[in-house]
Design a protein around this motif. Structure first.
Motif: not given
Length: 404
Positions: A204-230
């Motif tokens: 759905g265009g959402q990125m998430s995970g653990s940053a080592g201490c805190n959890d993080y989340f962001a929107s992203y757009e990916a297409d044919a090798g290009s990627l934008r996060i934030g």
């Protein structure tokens, strides 16, 4: 057509006659040439079935110095990824390495090889194996690749390394763990011991995970090798151990908005900026089936937004059956209901709950209500070793469990 002059060693006349007959038969059967076949067409070294560029391989055998081939030590993984940028990289068993490479139809040259500088004590012999592998890789002179198998040879034509192919993982729906990040000084740093940074790119265009201490989340757009996060959002915990974990987290989160492209080679994900500089390198977190597993709650997100341990004297469990049913104890009452897990996404509920009331320990009913609400709100999950993490759809951790 021409035939090379062949000098024969001293032998008796009868033996000369036999050899001469054999040579004549060979000449008329197939012709003699070094630059052409029997029909006059040029002969070349057979091309390998698979070009190296953009492929990833796992080591299965290496020359052991005694004239034989040995398998890697159990519990170690050695990998070689041949990138589109002319760089080969991977894990040598303990350290990550990288080098330039040039590959022709059957020729291969690699080097010089650089690596990180960790020391691994376990399993026994891993550092000696790593040194042997890197030395063999540096001596590569040729290769053949076909049918999911890569053989690397030295200048004498002897096979020194044998690999099997790795199928690329998809960006979306795959759980990734960070293996190295750019130190902004031209190098790549491994993570602090005892820390883990993860990333999941949801469909759905959402990125998430653990940053080592805190959890993080962001929107992203990916297409044919290009990627934008934030933009990137996080929880607001402070972790003191291990030393430097917060600085590492800040560096990682700061690199995410700089990403403009991605490339997947085997199960390695590389994120780079507009100049082609590698910023982050991840590896696939091996998939662990959720069905047939049992867990005990170790933390849940409170109404105040903090991850807290369960109340002493309570036991909250979750059992994911092979039949698509989840059940367990919510601390006071028992619950059960359906669940569906696909990739890193999960849906739980609706849940049926027994109707007991528990007065002790204090707060157990409020804790139970929160846990059940989190189960129903779960949208993602990941299994990290002996830990299960349930998150909401944006990626915020709701519940953490330990294997029962």
């Amino acid at each position: 057509m021409y035939c090379p002059l062949i000098l024969l060693p001293p032998m008796n006349l009868k033996a000369y006659g036999a050899v001469a007959l054999l040579l004549v038969c060979s000449i008329f059967a197939g012709g003699c040439s070094s630059g052409g076949g029997g029909d006059g067409t040029p002969t070349t070294t057979p091309a390998t079935g698979v070009p190296l560029t953009g492929t990833t391989w796992d080591l299965v055998l290496y020359a052991d110095g005694s004239g034989g081939m040995s398998s890697p030590i159990a519990g170690t993984a050695i990998r070689a990824a041949f990138g589109e940028d002319g760089q080969v990289s991977g894990s040598a068993g303990c350290n990550n390495y990288f080098a330039s490479y040039e590959a022709g139809e059957s020729s291969l040259s690699i080097g010089p090889i650089a690596s990180t500088e960790r020391f691994c004590a376990d399993p026994a012999g891993v550092m000696e194996q790593e040194a042997a592998y890197l030395a063999l890789l540096g001596s590569a002179a040729g290769y053949t690749a076909d049918d999911g198998r890569l053989e690397v040879t030295d200048a004498s034509g002897r096979t020194i390394l044998t690999f099997t192919g790795v199928v690329p993982a998809p960006l979306r729906g795959t759980a990734w763990t960070l293996s190295a990040y750019n130190d902004e000084k031209g190098g790549m740093l491994s993570l602090l011991a005892g820390t883990e940074i993860t990333a999941v790119f949801e469909s759905g265009g959402q990125m998430s995970g653990s940053a080592g201490c805190n959890d993080y989340f962001a929107s992203y757009e990916a297409d044919a090798g290009s990627l934008r996060i934030g933009p990137v959002g996080t929880t607001r915990m402070a972790c003191a151990d291990p030393a430097g974990v917060m600085d590492q987290e800040t560096a990682y989160l700061g690199l995410l908005p700089e990403v403009s492209a991605y490339a997947i080679t085997g199960d390695v994900l590389a994120l780079s900026d507009g100049a082609g500089r590698t910023l982050l390198e991840y590896r696939v977190i091996p998939a662990v089936p959720l069905s047939g597993t049992s867990w005990t709650l170790t933390a849940y997100r409170s109404a105040a937004g903090e991850l807290v341990a369960p109340i002493d004297g309570t036991n909250v469990t979750a059992v994911f059956g092979d039949d698509g049913e989840i059940g367990g104890s919510a601390g006071c009452n028992l619950y059960s209901g359906p669940y569906r897990a696909e990739g890193s996404m999960i849906e739980i509920g609706p849940l049926a709950v027994t109707a007991m009331f528990c007065a002790e320990p204090a707060g157990v009913q409020e804790q139970e209500d929160t846990v059940l609400a989190h189960l129903g709100a779960a949208g993602g999950y990941r299994i990290e070793g002996a830990a299960l993490v349930l998150t909401d759809t944006p990626g915020t951790t709701l519940l953490e469990f330990a294997a029962a």
